[in-house]
Design an enzyme around this catalytic site. Sequence first.
Site, short mmCIF file in Angstrom:
data_model
loop_
_atom_site.label_atom_id
_atom_site.label_comp_id
_atom_site.label_asym_id
_atom_site.label_seq_id
_atom_site.Cartn_x
_atom_site.Cartn_y
_atom_site.Cartn_z
N GLY A 207 0.81 -1.20 0.00
CA GLY A 207 0.00 0.00 0.00
C GLY A 207 0.85 1.25 0.00
CB ILE A 208 0.08 4.74 0.05
CG1 ILE A 208 0.90 6.04 -0.08
CG2 ILE A 208 -1.15 4.96 0.91
CD1 ILE A 208 0.15 7.15 -0.79
N GLY A 209 2.39 4.56 2.29
CA GLY A 209 2.75 4.89 3.67
C GLY A 209 4.17 4.51 3.98
CB ILE A 211 4.93 0.12 7.18
CG1 ILE A 211 5.07 0.57 8.65
CG2 ILE A 211 5.17 -1.39 7.07
CD1 ILE A 211 4.13 -0.11 9.62
CD GLU A 230 -6.61 -1.93 -2.52
OE1 GLU A 230 -6.74 -0.91 -1.82
OE2 GLU A 230 -6.88 -3.08 -2.10
CB ILE A 305 -6.20 -0.02 13.75
CG1 ILE A 305 -6.33 0.94 12.55
CG2 ILE A 305 -6.46 0.71 15.06
CD1 ILE A 305 -7.72 1.50 12.35
N GLY A 328 -9.04 -3.60 0.20
CA GLY A 328 -8.61 -4.84 -0.46
C GLY A 328 -7.76 -5.74 0.40
#
Length: 423
Positions: A207-209, A211, A230, A305, A328
């Site tokens: 994903g984005i971010g 990590i 995704e 989370i 996703g």
Amino acid sequence: MKLVSLEQAASVVKSGDRVFVQGAAMTPNTLINAICENYRELSNVEIISIHTDGPVNFAIPPYNKAFKINSCFVGSNVRKAVNTNQGDYIPIFLSEIHQLFRRKLLPLDVAVVQVSPPDKHGYCSLGVSVDITLPAVQHAKKVIAQLNPLVPRTHGDGIIHMSHIDSFVEISEPIHSYPEGKISEVEHSIGKNVAGLIEDGATLQMGIGNIPNAVLKNLGNHRRLGVHTEMFSDGILPLVKSGVITGENKAIDAYKIVSCFAAGSQKLYDFIDENPQLSFKDASYTNDTANIRKNPKVTAINSAIEIDLTGQVCADTIGSYQYSGVGGQMDFIRGASLSEGGKPIIALSSVTNKGISKISPFLKNGAGVTTTRAHVHHVVTEYGVVNLFGKNLQQRAKALISISHPDHRESLERAAFDRFGRV
């Protein structure tokens, strides 16, 4: 091509309409906010979308009197509204949202999108957000579009002939960009631990971010990696340039970077523009478990989370507060687990910014289970890696405690003992 004024395009939306809004970097803020300016003449207009970006006036007073948000993925700009009587959230996998439109479960009156100018054949590009936008455009009664020369033209399925768009407004403005965050020491440790699980020839989903970016920064010595994801961001660029990402081992879409949307810097968008190495697809393709599993060694990297001692993952709520969405995560966690040599990974820091353990005896009251304990395999924190697959409840608790923050291990051990009689 029917070029109209902003006011004329905005007037297409009527009271009682269900309106789809394209999201992420491609959010057509100018057009949607022009629609909001008609709030005095409108009532009961339903907005449906995934994550949108930038200012969206339908979420704030006084415009929100005429609009209600029905979100399939919650972003920061609508979070407050969705958690009040101004909106709501639909729990749904990203891979299945298209069915809401195609099966007329949520028939669309208007789709509001942003596109590139047409090519010499009359085809416009949906840019870097094809995801659920393609089926929305295909099934909405009317389509209105911001015609923007700064939209990257993407290869793949996000191509719409101008005859399928009812009206265009010419607006030239950069699409949304996202600066890379500074990777912390904790995030670097998590990235290094995750990178240790990734094999040469693997197919990545990330994903984005910070990590995901930390993981990608630790893959410089890997070889023959592929991407079927995704979404992606700037983190892949050095790996493509250096030849780490080639896609040569992929079983489907070999040599292609496959995604349904992208979000990052202008440098990323310049790389994407007219690049045949990339293929942007409908989310019903990218997130279809049957497609994901076809590739070898699918390594799906997702976050959470919180996670309880049995392995239940909450990634979209804080207690009962709707923070984001299912998205996703389950599509790729399941797809990776079914892939030959695949590895589904949940990666998270051991504690929050306030020092609260993200590994907890129980999920918070009201929390949603994004990924079930039966689907969770690898869990990674800055303190190590555990694999829960095949472990019973007591073994899972012991494993997760071993990668929790040292300050919380004693209390987690007591909670596990109270529940299981031993750890």
